[in-house]
Design a protein around this motif. Structure first.
Motif, PDB file in Angstrom:
ATOM      1  N   SER A  72      14.033   1.235  -0.548  1.00  0.00           N
ATOM      2  CA  SER A  72      14.444   0.182  -1.716  1.00  0.00           C
ATOM      3  C   SER A  72      13.962   0.601  -2.929  1.00  0.00           C
ATOM      4  O   SER A  72      14.026  -0.177  -4.025  1.00  0.00           O
ATOM      5  N   VAL A  73      13.570   1.973  -3.034  1.00  0.00           N
ATOM      6  CA  VAL A  73      13.114   2.656  -4.453  1.00  0.00           C
ATOM      7  C   VAL A  73      13.974   3.738  -5.075  1.00  0.00           C
ATOM      8  O   VAL A  73      14.249   4.401  -3.864  1.00  0.00           O
ATOM      9  N   PHE A  74      14.382   3.735  -6.183  1.00  0.00           N
ATOM     10  CA  PHE A  74      15.030   5.100  -6.695  1.00  0.00           C
ATOM     11  C   PHE A  74      14.562   5.108  -8.087  1.00  0.00           C
ATOM     12  O   PHE A  74      15.222   4.386  -9.016  1.00  0.00           O
ATOM     13  N   MET A  75      13.525   5.932  -8.419  1.00  0.00           N
ATOM     14  CA  MET A  75      13.035   5.974  -9.604  1.00  0.00           C
ATOM     15  C   MET A  75      13.370   7.425 -10.066  1.00  0.00           C
ATOM     16  O   MET A  75      13.118   8.370  -9.432  1.00  0.00           O
ATOM     17  N   ALA A  76      13.459   7.477 -11.377  1.00  0.00           N
ATOM     18  CA  ALA A  76      13.627   8.833 -12.232  1.00  0.00           C
ATOM     19  C   ALA A  76      13.065   8.559 -13.682  1.00  0.00           C
ATOM     20  O   ALA A  76      13.453   7.772 -14.256  1.00  0.00           O
ATOM     21  N   ASN A  77      12.518   9.674 -14.244  1.00  0.00           N
ATOM     22  CA  ASN A  77      11.811   9.645 -15.170  1.00  0.00           C
ATOM     23  C   ASN A  77      12.973   9.956 -16.527  1.00  0.00           C
ATOM     24  O   ASN A  77      14.208  10.115 -15.936  1.00  0.00           O
ATOM     25  N   ALA A  78      12.678   9.929 -17.609  1.00  0.00           N
ATOM     26  CA  ALA A  78      13.429  10.021 -18.525  1.00  0.00           C
ATOM     27  C   ALA A  78      14.090  11.645 -18.603  1.00  0.00           C
ATOM     28  O   ALA A  78      15.319  11.642 -18.857  1.00  0.00           O
ATOM     29  N   ALA A  79      13.230  12.698 -18.239  1.00  0.00           N
ATOM     30  CA  ALA A  79      13.830  13.859 -18.292  1.00  0.00           C
ATOM     31  C   ALA A  79      14.944  13.912 -17.166  1.00  0.00           C
ATOM     32  O   ALA A  79      15.735  14.757 -17.062  1.00  0.00           O
ATOM     33  N   ALA A  80      14.573  13.435 -15.891  1.00  0.00           N
ATOM     34  CA  ALA A  80      15.683  13.318 -14.884  1.00  0.00           C
ATOM     35  C   ALA A  80      16.816  12.659 -15.135  1.00  0.00           C
ATOM     36  O   ALA A  80      17.979  13.398 -14.812  1.00  0.00           O
ATOM     37  N   GLN A  81      16.724  11.715 -15.964  1.00  0.00           N
ATOM     38  CA  GLN A  81      18.161  11.015 -16.461  1.00  0.00           C
ATOM     39  C   GLN A  81      18.688  11.825 -17.422  1.00  0.00           C
ATOM     40  O   GLN A  81      20.010  11.423 -17.531  1.00  0.00           O
ATOM     41  N   ALA A  82      18.016  12.401 -18.260  1.00  0.00           N
ATOM     42  CA  ALA A  82      18.592  13.201 -19.160  1.00  0.00           C
ATOM     43  C   ALA A  82      19.385  14.464 -18.466  1.00  0.00           C
ATOM     44  O   ALA A  82      20.483  14.984 -19.144  1.00  0.00           O
ATOM     45  N   GLN A  96       0.789  -1.169   0.035  1.00  0.00           N
ATOM     46  CA  GLN A  96      -0.081   0.194   0.074  1.00  0.00           C
ATOM     47  C   GLN A  96       0.869   1.260  -0.097  1.00  0.00           C
ATOM     48  O   GLN A  96       0.483   2.283  -0.829  1.00  0.00           O
ATOM     49  N   ALA A  97       1.753   1.163   0.882  1.00  0.00           N
ATOM     50  CA  ALA A  97       2.933   2.469   0.969  1.00  0.00           C
ATOM     51  C   ALA A  97       3.423   2.586  -0.350  1.00  0.00           C
ATOM     52  O   ALA A  97       3.481   3.808  -0.955  1.00  0.00           O
ATOM     53  N   GLN A  98       3.948   1.523  -1.091  1.00  0.00           N
ATOM     54  CA  GLN A  98       4.918   1.689  -2.232  1.00  0.00           C
ATOM     55  C   GLN A  98       4.041   1.915  -3.438  1.00  0.00           C
ATOM     56  O   GLN A  98       4.365   2.827  -4.348  1.00  0.00           O
ATOM     57  N   GLN A  99       2.567   1.416  -3.309  1.00  0.00           N
ATOM     58  CA  GLN A  99       1.401   1.841  -4.258  1.00  0.00           C
ATOM     59  C   GLN A  99       1.316   3.382  -4.323  1.00  0.00           C
ATOM     60  O   GLN A  99       1.183   3.916  -5.334  1.00  0.00           O
ATOM     61  N   ALA A 100       1.288   3.650  -3.217  1.00  0.00           N
ATOM     62  CA  ALA A 100       0.755   5.378  -2.982  1.00  0.00           C
ATOM     63  C   ALA A 100       1.950   5.814  -3.445  1.00  0.00           C
ATOM     64  O   ALA A 100       2.113   7.001  -4.150  1.00  0.00           O
ATOM     65  N   LEU A 101       3.442   5.752  -3.292  1.00  0.00           N
ATOM     66  CA  LEU A 101       4.425   6.212  -3.817  1.00  0.00           C
ATOM     67  C   LEU A 101       4.528   6.102  -5.461  1.00  0.00           C
ATOM     68  O   LEU A 101       4.791   7.083  -6.010  1.00  0.00           O
ATOM     69  N   PHE A 102       4.008   5.038  -5.959  1.00  0.00           N
ATOM     70  CA  PHE A 102       4.180   4.950  -7.346  1.00  0.00           C
ATOM     71  C   PHE A 102       3.178   5.822  -7.947  1.00  0.00           C
ATOM     72  O   PHE A 102       3.474   6.427  -8.967  1.00  0.00           O
ATOM     73  N   GLU A 103       1.943   5.953  -7.500  1.00  0.00           N
ATOM     74  CA  GLU A 103       0.949   6.506  -7.843  1.00  0.00           C
ATOM     75  C   GLU A 103       1.101   7.951  -8.016  1.00  0.00           C
ATOM     76  O   GLU A 103       0.995   8.717  -8.752  1.00  0.00           O
ATOM     77  N   THR A 104       1.929   8.290  -6.804  1.00  0.00           N
ATOM     78  CA  THR A 104       2.162   9.991  -6.592  1.00  0.00           C
ATOM     79  C   THR A 104       3.151  10.245  -7.874  1.00  0.00           C
ATOM     80  O   THR A 104       3.006  11.238  -8.548  1.00  0.00           O
ATOM     81  N   TYR A 105       4.092   9.396  -8.079  1.00  0.00           N
ATOM     82  CA  TYR A 105       5.312   9.409  -9.131  1.00  0.00           C
ATOM     83  C   TYR A 105       4.667   9.495 -10.399  1.00  0.00           C
ATOM     84  O   TYR A 105       5.058  10.288 -11.111  1.00  0.00           O
ATOM     85  N   LEU A 106       3.750   8.465 -10.872  1.00  0.00           N
ATOM     86  CA  LEU A 106       2.927   8.451 -11.959  1.00  0.00           C
ATOM     87  C   LEU A 106       2.213   9.852 -12.154  1.00  0.00           C
ATOM     88  O   LEU A 106       2.272  10.211 -13.545  1.00  0.00           O
ATOM     89  N   ARG A 107       1.514  10.281 -11.407  1.00  0.00           N
ATOM     90  CA  ARG A 107       0.627  11.469 -11.407  1.00  0.00           C
ATOM     91  C   ARG A 107       1.515  12.541 -11.677  1.00  0.00           C
ATOM     92  O   ARG A 107       1.396  13.414 -12.662  1.00  0.00           O
ATOM     93  N   ALA A 108       2.772  12.777 -10.915  1.00  0.00           N
ATOM     94  CA  ALA A 108       3.690  13.844 -11.215  1.00  0.00           C
ATOM     95  C   ALA A 108       4.235  13.855 -12.480  1.00  0.00           C
ATOM     96  O   ALA A 108       4.399  14.907 -13.306  1.00  0.00           O
ATOM     97  N   ASP A 109       4.603  12.501 -12.914  1.00  0.00           N
ATOM     98  CA  ASP A 109       5.320  12.284 -14.232  1.00  0.00           C
ATOM     99  C   ASP A 109       4.400  12.710 -15.348  1.00  0.00           C
ATOM    100  O   ASP A 109       4.766  13.357 -16.263  1.00  0.00           O
ATOM    101  N   ALA A 110       3.014  12.361 -15.084  1.00  0.00           N
ATOM    102  CA  ALA A 110       2.327  12.714 -16.094  1.00  0.00           C
ATOM    103  C   ALA A 110       1.816  14.169 -16.519  1.00  0.00           C
ATOM    104  O   ALA A 110       1.860  14.733 -17.494  1.00  0.00           O
ATOM    105  N   ARG A 111       1.861  14.810 -15.304  1.00  0.00           N
ATOM    106  CA  ARG A 111       1.570  16.379 -15.604  1.00  0.00           C
ATOM    107  C   ARG A 111       2.664  17.080 -15.747  1.00  0.00           C
ATOM    108  O   ARG A 111       2.660  18.182 -16.300  1.00  0.00           O
TER     109      ARG A 111
END
Length: 619
Positions: free
Chosen positions: A235-245, A208-223
């Motif tokens: 145990s999570v380190f995610m970065a979208n394409a813009a962040a990696q670039a 549930q905690a990670q799902q909330a993290l993923f959903e918040t991340y996906l919403r932020a990435d979509a906007r």
């Protein structure tokens, strides 16, 4: 029933033979039980009067407790008419909760100290349904004479490990205890099933905690399709394409550390930070909270400017300007130590490139330049006091700085102010160190002094340092907060990864001036892996220890204290610290061979592996 009675008689006879003849006397005893008897005997457990210990720092609001409570409640309701006691322990065998379906059994267990806070590790209480479960890593039933100690033979206890399905780690033990005569094999099945239920709750809670993290991340990435978006958790380190670039790995780590530091006390944050390259970025963060714990953070980062606009770092001389101790009372040992630190040649610590440090440096420099009363927050040993003094004397080379000990202040604050200012009127910095440790009377004296400083026309700036762990307390110093205009938080060393090599070399230069000594790559790696809970002050202690082993030349990782090879976050007792050091020394002596180290230490491999995990020993 006759078969069960005869089995208990055989176990009683086998135990007696074991105590007289050793392992060979335990013929016919299950391997798990016989191995536990051997460990209990090797640990020196007294079969007549075992001694446990009590801890008052058990976490009754932990994730384990939160996930176990629904299962414990259901078990309590389902067994309300049975002679049972249900207990939950942590992974150190300490009882965290106990539910009594039978008050009579509960009273009997009180006599053997099976209650919240008490330790039922095998090395304390011998073979039992908690410590033996942790040693064996599996569900265990210990009935009557199968217990190693005599005082537990009245009982039957069944314990099962609570395993986090994601990590595979044992988080605790679920135990059901009853009288030996009332035990049934069904209890074993019941406890295993309930422990699995708690494990599923752990997975659900994490999901549930990670799902909330993923959903918040996906919403932020979509906007924010063109903005850098990060998601951070244990145990999570995610970065979208813009962040990696836009950001290289080092800059991504800096964003993570700075955002984690900023959000330690805030659910949302928005501010700028300066990267080591000089680029200024705007970050906006949201913290994801599950229960009372932080599940992770989501950060949006946007480059504001690529121009190098880093704050000016002064080049300081060999030491500070004139530092005068006020002659208002006899200085204690602590104050004398401070004066000694101020007067000896000092290696500046102001330089640094991690964003959190640069931000704190800039805010503190601006506050002192504006002569604003400033409260400096941070963990113990982060360099709060030293940084205030350095920045003041960088801008006021001919100024005076005075460190005030709360015990020095008398009831006549006006006389104290005269002593602080002296006969001259050069710019003076008055630093009150650790005001959170002041008594009620001390707070009154400090308040009077601050009021007089605020009213004087003399060029005086005052600042105070506070441990941020006390901000949420009701200590007397909170009455002083109204005297300050600016608060600056100094980041801990663990949030300054890119500065660690610089800080370590500066500290080494400070404690061994003019000496040909340096840190080897291995020692620097060890320093960078450790968490430094007491920050720069602990780093100084570690390097001082290393210099005793190698006063000149290249310091190696084995010259550092044993705790530098661990990642344990808990405060150890003296006995635990001695045990940890002995384990590290044995591993070093045996070239990292854990089997040989266990044999040398006289403990089982399972015990050694458990202690390696408990102490966070990484080498």
């Amino acid at each position: 029933m006759p078969d069960r009675h005869s089995r208990l008689l055989r176990m009683a006879a086998a135990r007696a033979d074991f105590l007289e003849y050793g392992r060979q006397g335990a013929a016919g005893v299950p391997d798990v039980l016989a191995a536990s008897w051997v460990r209990s005997q090797q640990a020196g457990v007294d079969i007549a009067r075992p001694l446990t210990d009590f801890s008052d720092d058990i976490d009754t609001g932990s994730r384990l407790v939160r996930c176990a409570e629904p299962v414990l409640d259901q078990l309590g309701n389902d067994t309300a008419d049975l002679p049972l006691v249900i207990a939950l322990t942590d992974n150190q065998a300490r009882v965290v909760q106990r539910r009594d379906s039978s008050s009579a059994v509960g009273r009997l267990l009180d006599r053997v100290e099976f209650a919240p806070g008490f330790n039922y590790a095998e090395g304390k209480m011998g073979t039992n349904g908690v410590g033996t479960v942790l040693e064996a890593g599996q569900a265990v039933s210990v009935v009557g004479p199968e217990h190693f100690t005599e005082q537990l033979q009245t009982f039957a206890c069944t314990g099962a490990p609570i395993i986090d399905p994601l990590t595979g780690r044992i988080e605790g033990v679920l135990d059901v205890s009853t009288l030996a005569d009332a035990w049934s094999p069904l209890v074993h099945t019941l406890v295993k099933s309930a422990a699995k239920d708690i494990g599923r709750n752990l997975l659900l809670d994490r999901s549930q905690a990670q799902q909330a993290l993923f959903e918040t991340y996906l919403r932020a990435d979509a906007r924010s399709t063109r903005q850098a978006v990060f998601a951070f958790a244990d145990s999570v380190f995610m970065a979208n394409a813009a962040a990696q670039a836009v950001f290289d790995p080092v800059e991504q780590l800096a964003v993570r550390e700075h955002a984690t530091f900023l959000m330690a006390r805030r659910d949302r944050v928005s501010e700028t930070m300066t990267l080591q390259s000089g680029r200024i970025i705007q970050i906006r963060g949201t913290r994801i909270v599950s229960g009372s714990e932080t599940a992770g953070i989501v950060v949006i980062a946007e480059v504001v400017t690529d121009e190098a606009s880093r704050p000016r770092i002064p080049v300081l001389g060999a030491g500070f300007a004139d530092h005068v101790l006020p002659q208002v009372a006899v200085a204690g040992a602590g104050t004398r130590g401070l004066v000694g630190d101020l007067r000896r040649p000092h290696v500046p610590i102001a330089s640094g490139s991690s964003p959190a440090w640069v931000r704190a440096y800039s805010e503190l420099r601006d506050a002192l330049a504006a002569k604003a009363p400033t409260i400096v927050l941070g963990e113990t040993g982060t360099g709060k006091f030293t940084l205030v003094a350095e920045l003041f004397h960088a801008d006021h080379p001919g100024g005076r700085s005075v460190c005030v000990d709360t015990s020095q202040l008398q009831s006549g604050a006006e006389a104290d102010l005269d002593a602080l200012l002296g006969s001259t009127r050069e710019h003076t910095l008055c630093i009150v160190r650790n005001i959170d440790q002041a008594s009620t009377e001390g707070v009154e004296s400090i308040g009077e002094l601050f009021t007089l400083i605020g009213a004087t026309t003399a060029p005086v700036t005052f600042a105070a340092t506070v441990s941020d762990s006390n901000l949420d307390s009701d200590l007397p110093f909170r009455a002083l907060l109204g005297h300050f205009e600016v608060a600056v938080t100094i980041p801990p060393l663990r949030c300054r990864t890119e500065d660690l090599t610089f800080v370590a070399n500066r500290v080494l230069e400070d404690i061994a001036p003019g000496r040909r000594v340096r840190l080897s790559p291995g020692a620097l790696r060890t320093i960078s892996r450790y968490t430094w809970p007491r920050n720069v002050s602990q780093l100084r202690e570690a390097l001082t220890h290393a210099l005793r082993a190698r006063p000149v030349g290249e310091i190696q990782d084995q010259d550092l204290p044993s705790y530098c090879l661990t990642r344990s976050h808990k405060n150890l007792t003296r006995i635990e610290a001695a045990e940890r050091d002995a384990i590290v020394a044995a591993l070093r002596d045996k070239g990292g061979n854990r089997v040989a180290a266990a044999a040398y230490l006289g403990m089982s491999r399972s015990s050694l592996y458990r202690k390696l995990r408990s102490y966070g020993i990484t080498a």
